[in-house]
Design a protein around this motif. Structure first.
Motif, PDB file in Angstrom:
ATOM      1  N   LYS A  55       0.826  -1.201   0.000  1.00 30.85           N
ATOM      2  CA  LYS A  55       0.000   0.000   0.000  1.00 30.85           C
ATOM      3  C   LYS A  55       0.865   1.258   0.000  1.00 30.85           C
ATOM      4  O   LYS A  55       0.563   2.240  -0.670  1.00 30.85           O
ATOM      5  N   HIS A  57       4.601   1.151   0.043  1.00 30.84           N
ATOM      6  CA  HIS A  57       5.876   0.928  -0.645  1.00 30.84           C
ATOM      7  C   HIS A  57       5.780  -0.406  -1.355  1.00 30.84           C
ATOM      8  O   HIS A  57       4.880  -1.189  -1.073  1.00 30.84           O
ATOM      9  N   ALA A  71      17.442  -3.888   7.460  1.00 32.19           N
ATOM     10  CA  ALA A  71      16.265  -3.109   7.058  1.00 32.19           C
ATOM     11  C   ALA A  71      16.746  -1.915   6.237  1.00 32.19           C
ATOM     12  O   ALA A  71      17.574  -1.134   6.708  1.00 32.19           O
ATOM     13  N   PRO A  72      16.257  -1.762   4.967  1.00 31.84           N
ATOM     14  CA  PRO A  72      16.868  -0.807   4.037  1.00 31.84           C
ATOM     15  C   PRO A  72      16.745   0.657   4.424  1.00 31.84           C
ATOM     16  O   PRO A  72      17.589   1.459   4.033  1.00 31.84           O
ATOM     17  N   ILE A  73      15.735   1.060   5.173  1.00 34.42           N
ATOM     18  CA  ILE A  73      15.572   2.479   5.501  1.00 34.42           C
ATOM     19  C   ILE A  73      16.354   2.842   6.766  1.00 34.42           C
ATOM     20  O   ILE A  73      17.128   3.786   6.784  1.00 34.42           O
ATOM     21  N   SER A  74      16.163   2.058   7.809  1.00 32.80           N
ATOM     22  CA  SER A  74      16.794   2.388   9.094  1.00 32.80           C
ATOM     23  C   SER A  74      18.202   1.819   9.239  1.00 32.80           C
ATOM     24  O   SER A  74      18.965   2.260  10.092  1.00 32.80           O
ATOM     25  N   PHE A  78      17.725  -7.010  10.348  1.00 32.50           N
ATOM     26  CA  PHE A  78      16.444  -7.594   9.987  1.00 32.50           C
ATOM     27  C   PHE A  78      16.599  -9.108  10.073  1.00 32.50           C
ATOM     28  O   PHE A  78      17.010  -9.766   9.137  1.00 32.50           O
ATOM     29  N   TYR A  86       8.855  -5.100  13.276  1.00 35.59           N
ATOM     30  CA  TYR A  86       8.604  -4.410  11.999  1.00 35.59           C
ATOM     31  C   TYR A  86       7.144  -4.560  11.595  1.00 35.59           C
ATOM     32  O   TYR A  86       6.520  -3.602  11.134  1.00 35.59           O
ATOM     33  N   LYS A  93       1.045   2.191  11.474  1.00 33.56           N
ATOM     34  CA  LYS A  93       1.129   3.365  10.599  1.00 33.56           C
ATOM     35  C   LYS A  93      -0.282   3.823  10.241  1.00 33.56           C
ATOM     36  O   LYS A  93      -1.192   3.012  10.151  1.00 33.56           O
ATOM     37  N   ASP A  95      -3.618   4.569   8.499  1.00 30.05           N
ATOM     38  CA  ASP A  95      -4.282   3.920   7.361  1.00 30.05           C
ATOM     39  C   ASP A  95      -3.537   2.688   6.845  1.00 30.05           C
ATOM     40  O   ASP A  95      -3.441   2.480   5.638  1.00 30.05           O
ATOM     41  N   MET A  98      -4.579  -2.906   7.849  1.00 29.27           N
ATOM     42  CA  MET A  98      -4.236  -4.291   8.173  1.00 29.27           C
ATOM     43  C   MET A  98      -4.799  -4.599   9.545  1.00 29.27           C
ATOM     44  O   MET A  98      -4.953  -3.704  10.375  1.00 29.27           O
ATOM     45  N   SER A 106       2.058 -12.043   7.936  1.00 25.22           N
ATOM     46  CA  SER A 106       3.224 -11.437   7.286  1.00 25.22           C
ATOM     47  C   SER A 106       4.499 -11.760   8.043  1.00 25.22           C
ATOM     48  O   SER A 106       5.540 -12.058   7.442  1.00 25.22           O
ATOM     49  N   MET A 110       7.747 -13.772   6.727  1.00 21.78           N
ATOM     50  CA  MET A 110       9.108 -13.204   6.735  1.00 21.78           C
ATOM     51  C   MET A 110      10.070 -14.134   7.472  1.00 21.78           C
ATOM     52  O   MET A 110      11.207 -14.320   7.041  1.00 21.78           O
TER      53      MET A 110
END
Ligand code: HEC
Length: 119
Positions: A55, A57, A71-74, A78, A86, A93, A95, A98, A106, A110
């Motif tokens: 939704k 990314h 984790a690619p952003i922080s 992971f 996560y 977050k 909206d 989920m 999920s 993972m």
């Protein structure tokens, strides 16, 4: 003979693009997983992730985290001890659209993928 050569090339191409046990298709925003070898529960979990976790990314973010263990952003680790946090972070977050069961599915997926990518 030509047919055999084409088949061999295709097999070689698939083998190199896959990261160990993880079958990744496409790149960038189109990156996704090939669930054909997943057990039935994980296939069902992947259906949830494929719909719910794109939704805000693309799946690339999740797949890269699993492939690299970072984790690619922080830039945080992971691994299997981090996936639940996560999942909850994404659930909270605004909206996120989920529920807890979908986040659990999920997180289970993972964790399964992390084990598979170690093989
Ligand atoms: C409501 C929007 C939204 C949804 C839905 C969402 N994400 Fe995210 N995701 C984000 C944002 C925003 C970030 C940016 C970094 C952060 O805030 O953690 C992010 C970052 C990430 C990261 C990188 C985290 C880091 O620290 O580098 C991963 C992995 C991830 N998301 C996976 C998922 C998974 C798996 C799902 C489905 C369970 C999901 N996301 C659903 C918004 C969302």
């Amino acid at each position: 003979m030509k047919k055999l050569l084409v088949t061999m090339l295709l097999v070689a191409a698939t083998a190199t693009s896959a990261h160990a046990g993880l079958k990744v298709i496409g790149r960038g925003d189109a990156m996704r997983l090939d669930p054909s070898s997943f057990p039935p529960t994980m296939k069902a979990n992947y259906e949830i992730v494929r719909v719910k976790c794109v939704k805000c990314h693309t799946l690339e973010r999740t797949i890269v985290a699993i492939q690299t263990g970072v984790a690619p952003i922080s830039g945080q680790p992971f691994d299997r001890s981090a996936t639940k946090a996560y999942g909850i972070k994404m659930l909270r977050k605004p909206d996120s659209n989920m529920n807890k069961a979908e986040v659990k599915a999920s997180v289970d997926l993972m964790n399964y993928l992390l084990s598979e990518s170690e093989k």
